[in-house]
Write an enzyme that holds these catalytic residues in place. Structure first.
Site, PDB file in Angstrom:
ATOM      1  N   SER A  38       0.828  -1.206   0.000  1.00 18.02           N
ATOM      2  CA  SER A  38       0.000   0.000   0.000  1.00 18.02           C
ATOM      3  C   SER A  38       0.859   1.250   0.000  1.00 18.02           C
ATOM      4  O   SER A  38       0.338   2.351  -0.167  1.00 18.02           O
ATOM      5  CB  SER A  38      -0.928   0.002   1.212  1.00 18.02           C
ATOM      6  N   HIS A  59      -2.436  -2.814  -6.266  1.00 20.06           N
ATOM      7  CA  HIS A  59      -2.920  -2.442  -4.935  1.00 20.06           C
ATOM      8  C   HIS A  59      -4.428  -2.609  -4.848  1.00 20.06           C
ATOM      9  O   HIS A  59      -5.183  -1.786  -5.383  1.00 20.06           O
ATOM     10  CB  HIS A  59      -2.481  -0.996  -4.633  1.00 20.06           C
ATOM     11  N   GLU A  76      -5.440  -0.257  -7.904  1.00 20.62           N
ATOM     12  CA  GLU A  76      -4.496   0.800  -8.285  1.00 20.62           C
ATOM     13  C   GLU A  76      -3.271   0.081  -8.853  1.00 20.62           C
ATOM     14  O   GLU A  76      -2.635  -0.707  -8.150  1.00 20.62           O
ATOM     15  CB  GLU A  76      -4.145   1.581  -7.002  1.00 20.62           C
ATOM     16  N   ASN A  97      -3.358   6.280  -0.986  1.00 19.16           N
ATOM     17  CA  ASN A  97      -2.969   6.626   0.385  1.00 19.16           C
ATOM     18  C   ASN A  97      -2.412   8.034   0.525  1.00 19.16           C
ATOM     19  O   ASN A  97      -2.384   8.581   1.622  1.00 19.16           O
ATOM     20  CB  ASN A  97      -2.003   5.584   0.931  1.00 19.16           C
TER      21      ASN A  97
END
Ligand code: CAA
Length: 283
Positions: free
Chosen positions: A119, A140, A152, A190
């Site tokens: 991540s 991801h 992702e 993130n």
């Protein structure tokens, strides 16, 4: 690049979810972890998820059995010699991931793509420990994997176009939506999510509002399915802190400094849902 057989490293929440959606899409999947008990727990999660679909009449028992039959649990990393793609979903630790990728690079056939579900760790750095950086890529998935549509896809500095294309095609076969991003700290997910969660923690730290009030504002005011503090507990406060540190170190910008209250909770062992206490208490 034809992908038939998949290996997933790590049978935790993310790894078992990834293995489940791959098997549901018709891929043969080896689910690998260090210990049989981890595999049993992962297969248990998958079984429960599929049974819920059967109970809701969205899947027959035979379909469920066929999906389970496509999953082969294994404690042997040498199984990497049989697969076209490996999706690594082990713990978020650069040393551990580097060791896994070095081993996989030795064992896997030359054509095998090495993907990581990290991540926040740099894909380019993981790729650099292998002799095939052009075949290393970030994939991801979001938690809970069977529900969340996004994957992702992160290109490392050396990732080949044909590898990106193969992963995009595979993601669509998994009935997920691929989004292409480049390799910078936190990627997109993130980099945007964690500062919002961190800021929500600051509002509690500064006494602006209670956790319940912060979550209510974001749920009812912004239509988020979960408030940011509930989501932080769900992700794990140690993971949130770790990702904030990655952003802070990676960009050297103070806007990413982790909230002292987040540090305090993690030091106290209040890690969220998994430890029974975070911003909320869990049974
Ligand atoms: N595994 C499988 N299925 C699950 C599940 C799980 N862990 N949790 C919920 N579901 C399914 C339920 O079975 C239900 O399915 P149906 O609609 O088909 O019956 C559906 O999801 C909705 O569940 P609920 O009604 O119980 O609860 P809900 O409506 O609150 O949905 C949720 C639960 C999907 C988790 C929702 O609250 C949500 O979307 N939350 C935000 C999730 C999110 O932001 N995830 C990203 C986290 S960040 C990340 O993963 C990346 C990172 O790097 C940190």
């Amino acid at each position: 690049m034809s992908i038939q057989k998949v290996m997933v490293i790590g049978a935790g929440q993310m790894g078992s979810g990834i293995a489940q959606v791959c098997a549901m899409a018709g891929f043969d999947v080896i689910l690998q972890d260090l210990k049989q008990e981890f595999l049993d727990r992962g297969m248990g999660i998958i079984d429960k998820n599929l049974q819920r679909q059967v109970d809701k009449d969205r899947m027959t028992s035979d379909e469920k059995a066929a999906i389970i039959a496509r999953l082969q649990p294994s404690t042997d990393i040498q199984s990497a010699s049989e697969v076209d793609i490996i999706i690594e979903a082990a713990v978020e630790n650069m040393e551990i991931k580097s060791n896994i990728f070095k081993q996989l690079d030795e064992i896997a056939p030359a054509h095998t793509i090495l993907a990581t579900n990290t991540s926040s760790l740099p894909i380019t750095e993981i790729a650099a420990v292998t002799k095939r950086p052009e075949k290393v890529i970030g994939m991801h998935f979001m938690n809970p994997v069977p529900v969340m549509k996004l994957v992702e896809i992160i290109r490392g500095l050396a990732t080949a176009d044909e590898v990106y294309q193969a992963i995009e095609d595979m993601t669509k076969k998994l009935n997920k939506v691929p989004v292409e991003v480049n390799d910078f700290p936190g990627f997109v997910s993130n980099r945007v999510l964690m500062p919002m969660i961190n800021e929500a923690i600051y509002t509690v730290y500064e006494g602006v509002a209670t956790p319940e009030a912060v979550d209510e504002v974001m749920k009812l005011g912004m239509n988020h399915p979960m408030g940011p503090l509930t989501l932080a507990d769900f992700i794990g406060l140690d993971t949130c802190l770790y990702i904030m540190e990655v952003l802070h170190t990676g960009f050297g910008d103070d806007k990413y400094r982790p909230c002292p209250l987040l540090r305090k909770y993690v030091k106290a062992g209040w890690l969220g849902k998994k430890s029974g206490r975070g911003f909320y208490k869990y049974e």
